[in-house]
Scaffold this motif. Structure first.
Motif, mmCIF file in Angstrom:
data_model
loop_
_atom_site.group_PDB
_atom_site.id
_atom_site.type_symbol
_atom_site.label_atom_id
_atom_site.label_comp_id
_atom_site.label_asym_id
_atom_site.label_seq_id
_atom_site.Cartn_x
_atom_site.Cartn_y
_atom_site.Cartn_z
ATOM 1 N N UNK A 78 0.829 -1.193 0.000
ATOM 2 C CA UNK A 78 0.000 0.000 0.000
ATOM 3 C C UNK A 78 0.862 1.240 0.000
ATOM 4 N N UNK A 79 0.226 2.365 0.280
ATOM 5 C CA UNK A 79 0.943 3.634 0.334
ATOM 6 C C UNK A 79 1.260 3.968 1.788
ATOM 7 N N UNK A 80 2.497 4.360 2.011
ATOM 8 C CA UNK A 80 2.936 4.754 3.341
ATOM 9 C C UNK A 80 3.137 6.271 3.376
ATOM 10 N N UNK A 81 2.576 6.865 4.399
ATOM 11 C CA UNK A 81 2.659 8.305 4.582
ATOM 12 C C UNK A 81 3.352 8.610 5.905
ATOM 13 N N UNK A 82 4.156 9.642 5.909
ATOM 14 C CA UNK A 82 4.662 10.136 7.178
ATOM 15 C C UNK A 82 3.927 11.420 7.535
ATOM 16 N N UNK A 83 3.789 11.625 8.822
ATOM 17 C CA UNK A 83 3.140 12.818 9.332
ATOM 18 C C UNK A 83 3.980 13.337 10.493
ATOM 19 N N UNK A 84 4.186 14.635 10.534
ATOM 20 C CA UNK A 84 4.892 15.214 11.663
ATOM 21 C C UNK A 84 3.970 16.196 12.389
ATOM 22 N N UNK A 85 4.212 16.352 13.671
ATOM 23 C CA UNK A 85 3.488 17.314 14.480
ATOM 24 C C UNK A 85 4.478 18.387 14.912
ATOM 25 N N UNK A 86 4.202 19.611 14.508
ATOM 26 C CA UNK A 86 5.121 20.699 14.793
ATOM 27 C C UNK A 86 4.311 21.948 15.115
ATOM 28 N N UNK A 87 4.542 22.484 16.314
ATOM 29 C CA UNK A 87 3.834 23.694 16.699
ATOM 30 C C UNK A 87 2.330 23.519 16.740
ATOM 31 N N UNK A 88 1.884 22.301 17.082
ATOM 32 C CA UNK A 88 0.459 22.040 17.173
ATOM 33 C C UNK A 88 -0.226 21.789 15.846
ATOM 34 N N UNK A 89 0.537 21.701 14.781
ATOM 35 C CA UNK A 89 -0.006 21.490 13.445
ATOM 36 C C UNK A 89 0.542 20.194 12.862
#
Length: 111
Positions: A87-98
């Motif tokens: 499948x597709x792998x996504x990364x997500x980061x949390x920075x400054x509440x966003x």
């Protein structure tokens, strides 16, 4: 914030791949998500800003998330891949509440 995920490809079942998520920030909370065809996006691994890690039961013992602070890059080492890991792998980061999402990288696992 710039975010780029890469490293996907075609691999045989039982093989390995390493995904990378390069961002413009350091020591950020980073998640890897997996989206199989026709399914919702699911969280598979997390590394916090402090370096703690957590994994979904489905990948425990096979996937390892790590971070290279010098390169502002988070890795997802995937071993003993199974067809259901495709499948597709996504990364997500949390920075400054966003939250910021990468564009996704495709993993194909042949049986």
């Amino acid at each position: 914030v710039q975010l780029q995920a890469f490293g996907g490809g075609l691999v045989q079942a039982g093989g390995s791949l390493r995904l990378s998520c390069a961002s413009s920030g350091s020591d950020v909370w980073t998640d890897w998500f997996h989206q199989a065809p026709g399914n919702e996006r699911e969280l598979v691994a997390t590394i916090t800003s402090g370096g703690s890690t957590n994994y979904a039961d489905s990948v425990w013992g096979r996937f390892t998330i790590s971070r290279d602070d010098a390169k502002n890059t988070v890795y997802l080492q995937m071993n003993n891949l199974k067809p259901e890991d495709a499948g597709v792998y996504y990364c997500r980061i949390l920075m400054g509440g966003t939250s910021y999402w990468g564009q996704g990288t495709l993993v194909t696992v042949s049986s």
